[in-house]
Design a protein around this motif. Structure first.
Motif, PDB file in Angstrom:
ATOM      1  N   GLU A 129       0.824  -1.201   0.000  1.00  0.00           N
ATOM      2  CA  GLU A 129       0.000   0.000   0.000  1.00  0.00           C
ATOM      3  C   GLU A 129       0.867   1.264   0.000  1.00  0.00           C
ATOM      4  N   LEU A 130       1.980   1.230   0.725  1.00  0.00           N
ATOM      5  CA  LEU A 130       2.884   2.380   0.743  1.00  0.00           C
ATOM      6  C   LEU A 130       3.479   2.624  -0.640  1.00  0.00           C
ATOM      7  N   ILE A 131       3.787   1.560  -1.348  1.00  0.00           N
ATOM      8  CA  ILE A 131       4.358   1.721  -2.689  1.00  0.00           C
ATOM      9  C   ILE A 131       3.379   2.455  -3.601  1.00  0.00           C
ATOM     10  N   GLU A 132       2.113   2.139  -3.496  1.00  0.00           N
ATOM     11  CA  GLU A 132       1.116   2.802  -4.341  1.00  0.00           C
ATOM     12  C   GLU A 132       0.957   4.267  -3.958  1.00  0.00           C
ATOM     13  N   GLU A 133       1.074   4.564  -2.654  1.00  0.00           N
ATOM     14  CA  GLU A 133       0.852   5.932  -2.199  1.00  0.00           C
ATOM     15  C   GLU A 133       2.077   6.823  -2.370  1.00  0.00           C
ATOM     16  N   LEU A 134       3.232   6.207  -2.629  1.00  0.00           N
ATOM     17  CA  LEU A 134       4.473   6.998  -2.736  1.00  0.00           C
ATOM     18  C   LEU A 134       4.934   7.119  -4.178  1.00  0.00           C
ATOM     19  N   GLU A 135       3.984   7.238  -5.089  1.00  0.00           N
ATOM     20  CA  GLU A 135       4.347   7.389  -6.498  1.00  0.00           C
ATOM     21  C   GLU A 135       5.172   8.644  -6.722  1.00  0.00           C
ATOM     22  N   ASP A 136       4.874   9.706  -5.987  1.00  0.00           N
ATOM     23  CA  ASP A 136       5.562  10.981  -6.189  1.00  0.00           C
ATOM     24  C   ASP A 136       6.832  11.113  -5.344  1.00  0.00           C
ATOM     25  N   HIS A 137       7.159  10.111  -4.568  1.00  0.00           N
ATOM     26  CA  HIS A 137       8.369  10.151  -3.726  1.00  0.00           C
ATOM     27  C   HIS A 137       9.216   8.917  -4.029  1.00  0.00           C
ATOM     28  N   GLU A 145      12.345   8.084  -3.668  1.00  0.00           N
ATOM     29  CA  GLU A 145      13.279   7.582  -2.665  1.00  0.00           C
ATOM     30  C   GLU A 145      12.551   6.766  -1.598  1.00  0.00           C
ATOM     31  N   LEU A 146      11.413   7.304  -1.138  1.00  0.00           N
ATOM     32  CA  LEU A 146      10.647   6.561  -0.140  1.00  0.00           C
ATOM     33  C   LEU A 146      10.007   5.311  -0.747  1.00  0.00           C
ATOM     34  N   ARG A 147       9.653   5.405  -2.012  1.00  0.00           N
ATOM     35  CA  ARG A 147       9.068   4.242  -2.681  1.00  0.00           C
ATOM     36  C   ARG A 147      10.075   3.085  -2.737  1.00  0.00           C
ATOM     37  N   GLU A 148      11.358   3.413  -3.007  1.00  0.00           N
ATOM     38  CA  GLU A 148      12.397   2.374  -3.040  1.00  0.00           C
ATOM     39  C   GLU A 148      12.527   1.693  -1.675  1.00  0.00           C
ATOM     40  N   ASP A 149      12.425   2.485  -0.597  1.00  0.00           N
ATOM     41  CA  ASP A 149      12.492   1.899   0.743  1.00  0.00           C
ATOM     42  C   ASP A 149      11.314   0.954   0.991  1.00  0.00           C
ATOM     43  N   ALA A 150      10.131   1.365   0.566  1.00  0.00           N
ATOM     44  CA  ALA A 150       8.958   0.508   0.747  1.00  0.00           C
ATOM     45  C   ALA A 150       9.096  -0.782  -0.068  1.00  0.00           C
ATOM     46  N   GLU A 151       9.634  -0.676  -1.304  1.00  0.00           N
ATOM     47  CA  GLU A 151       9.856  -1.878  -2.119  1.00  0.00           C
ATOM     48  C   GLU A 151      10.874  -2.815  -1.461  1.00  0.00           C
ATOM     49  N   LEU A 152      11.908  -2.217  -0.846  1.00  0.00           N
ATOM     50  CA  LEU A 152      12.904  -3.033  -0.158  1.00  0.00           C
ATOM     51  C   LEU A 152      12.269  -3.784   1.014  1.00  0.00           C
ATOM     52  N   ILE A 153      11.366  -3.116   1.741  1.00  0.00           N
ATOM     53  CA  ILE A 153      10.691  -3.777   2.858  1.00  0.00           C
ATOM     54  C   ILE A 153       9.872  -4.962   2.352  1.00  0.00           C
ATOM     55  N   ARG A 154       9.173  -4.766   1.225  1.00  0.00           N
ATOM     56  CA  ARG A 154       8.371  -5.863   0.693  1.00  0.00           C
ATOM     57  C   ARG A 154       9.247  -7.018   0.228  1.00  0.00           C
ATOM     58  N   GLU A 155      10.381  -6.695  -0.421  1.00  0.00           N
ATOM     59  CA  GLU A 155      11.283  -7.750  -0.877  1.00  0.00           C
ATOM     60  C   GLU A 155      11.831  -8.564   0.311  1.00  0.00           C
ATOM     61  N   GLN A 156      12.198  -7.873   1.394  1.00  0.00           N
ATOM     62  CA  GLN A 156      12.737  -8.576   2.553  1.00  0.00           C
ATOM     63  C   GLN A 156      11.662  -9.407   3.250  1.00  0.00           C
ATOM     64  N   ALA A 157      10.427  -8.910   3.226  1.00  0.00           N
ATOM     65  CA  ALA A 157       9.329  -9.700   3.776  1.00  0.00           C
ATOM     66  C   ALA A 157       9.130 -10.975   2.963  1.00  0.00           C
ATOM     67  N   ASP A 158       9.203 -10.851   1.611  1.00  0.00           N
ATOM     68  CA  ASP A 158       9.109 -12.038   0.750  1.00  0.00           C
ATOM     69  C   ASP A 158      10.258 -13.007   1.031  1.00  0.00           C
ATOM     70  N   ARG A 159      11.438 -12.445   1.266  1.00  0.00           N
ATOM     71  CA  ARG A 159      12.601 -13.302   1.550  1.00  0.00           C
ATOM     72  C   ARG A 159      12.395 -14.068   2.871  1.00  0.00           C
ATOM     73  N   CYS A 160      11.911 -13.365   3.877  1.00  0.00           N
ATOM     74  CA  CYS A 160      11.625 -14.033   5.155  1.00  0.00           C
ATOM     75  C   CYS A 160      10.582 -15.126   4.971  1.00  0.00           C
TER      76      CYS A 160
END
Length: 464
Positions: free
Chosen positions: A236-244, A246-261
């Protein structure tokens, strides 16, 4: 079992098992006996003995006991050196009393055997040999040097020289025989005790691995909800941070690490979940699991299975018990260790029995040891074995552990050679070395089939 763990059962550590209080108690019994003998000899038989020196010898033992009681704690255990000096002191004190009371003419001279027997039971071979040599020297010296026993009238009490020689010979033979017998018997008992302890450790490790699998499965199940929440929130954060960006990359990283876990926990859960379905497995799969660690050791491990006379076509499902897997694994390891190129594992089942045979193309079991296969700590090996495999200890502990674990599961083991090890094989294909056969009654390892419609247990989800 590692070398350090086996060292815990060594001879030097075993001497530390003796409590100081035990030795003190034994010495009190000896002191009471010595004082009783002195009093009876003086007052009942009126023997003229060196009472002052006799009471001095006994008094030294009493003082030593009192010092040990008040100086050392009750739970103190004697080291090898302390044990040796205590037994040596008792031997010297007893021989001094015998010297004062007639030497070998004294019927109590047979008590010299007691300290040597104690040393053979608890001390090392070196200490036992030193004590035995000291006892032999003192007994021999007392044949010629001793204070005679005299009656009140001044007559010397002595037995004929031929009986003195017989007494000396009997004590000498008894020193050797009892020492060897006691040490051999104690060594056999300790070897069996050590090997059983090693077996318990091996089984405990296997059980801990199974228990760890259950813990991992529970962790994977419990962590599923928070990881799913993290993944949903980050999406949800990734969708809401279309205009940001840098923050969008952080949210994508969180999702990737969650998938890894999620992937890690899923794989761990599959590897070790405590599921009712995992408590039993097809016979061939249990054999593969046992042989898996030795598949890549440079030898061909060939697994074959099939029904025996009257057996059903499909392989039975057996209980997936740690002792069965660990026991078979040890047998496979032994076969791979001594095989030239190949190891065969044959599984056969009937309506009554399940049999697993493990064969290799090595030299087979040594004929002089085949009757002792399964006994722990067999160290004797042929010179040819030492030259071909100098790094192999060959203590027999692995086979003992395998035999003990498998017999605990209800199996019967037999060991044989497929060919005469002293005769060359006609061809490599015909050369069969050691054969180990494990046979279970079917009722011991094949669980009863549940009634149709009976639930097998709760299925635990792992997908997030």
């Amino acid at each position: 079992m590692t070398e350090n763990e086996l060292g815990l059962f060594g001879e030097g550590h075993r001497s530390n098992w003796i409590r100081l209080r035990t030795m003190i108690l034994l010495r009190w019994f000896a002191i009471v006996g010595q004082l009783s003998a002195i009093v009876v000899a003086q007052h009942l038989y009126n023997l003229q003995i060196e009472l002052g020196l006799c009471y001095l010898a006994v008094g030294v033992s009493i003082v030593g006991n009192l010092i040990a009681i008040f100086v050392f704690p009750e739970n103190k255990r004697l080291s090898e050196t302390e044990n040796f000096f205590m037994v040596m002191f008792d031997l010297l004190q007893l021989c001094f009393l015998l010297y004062l009371t007639g030497g070998l003419h004294n019927p109590f001279s047979l008590l010299v055997l007691a300290p040597v027997t104690v040393s053979a039971s608890v001390l090392t071979l070196r200490s036992t040999m030193i004590l035995g040599g000291t006892a032999f020297s003192l007994v021999t010296a007392m044949v010629f040097f001793h204070l005679p026993l005299r009656t009140e009238a001044g007559f010397i009490l002595r037995i004929p020289d031929i009986f003195i020689f017989g007494q000396w010979a009997a004590i000498t033979i008894a020193l050797v025989f009892i020492s060897v017998y006691s040490r051999r018997l104690t060594s056999e008992m300790h070897s069996m005790s050590d090997a059983l302890a090693a077996t318990q450790m091996a089984l405990a490790r296997a059980q801990k691995l199974n228990d760890l699998g259950g813990v991992v499965a529970a962790a994977a199940h419990e962590l599923g909800t928070p990881l799913a929440t993290i993944k949903l929130t980050s999406s949800e954060l990734i969708e809401e941070l279309e205009d940001h960006p840098e923050l969008r990359e952080d949210a994508e990283l969180i999702r990737e690490q969650a998938d890894r876990c999620r992937d890690i926990m899923r794989s761990m859960g599959r590897a070790g979940k405590d599921d009712l379905h995992m408590r039993k497995a097809p016979l061939i799969e249990v054999i593969r699991e046992a042989a898996e660690p030795h598949q890549d050791r440079g030898k061909d491990v060939i697994i074959e299975d099939g029904p025996g006379p009257g057996g059903e076509y499909s392989a039975p499902e057996i209980l997936r018990r740690p002792e069965i897997i660990h026991g078979l694994r040890n047998l496979v390891q032994n076969a791979v260790d001594f095989a030239r190129t190949s190891v065969w594992i044959e599984a056969i089942w009937t309506d009554d029995l399940i049999s697993i045979r493990i064969l290799d193309d090595g030299k087979g079991f040594p004929p002089h040891l085949i009757g002792r296969i399964g006994d722990p700590f067999m160290r004797r090996r042929h010179d040819s074995d030492r030259k071909s495999r100098p790094e192999y200890e060959g203590m027999g502990l692995g086979l003992f552990i395998a035999k003990t674990l498998l017999e605990r599961s209800g199996a019967e083991l037999s060991f044989a050679n497929g060919s005469d090890p002293y005769q060359p094989a006609a061809t490599d294909e015909e050369h069969i070395g050691a054969i180990v056969e494990v046979i279970w009654p079917r009722s011991k390892i094949v669980p009863e089939r549940p009634e149709p419609g009976t639930p097998l247990g709760e299925n635990r989800p792992f997908d997030l």
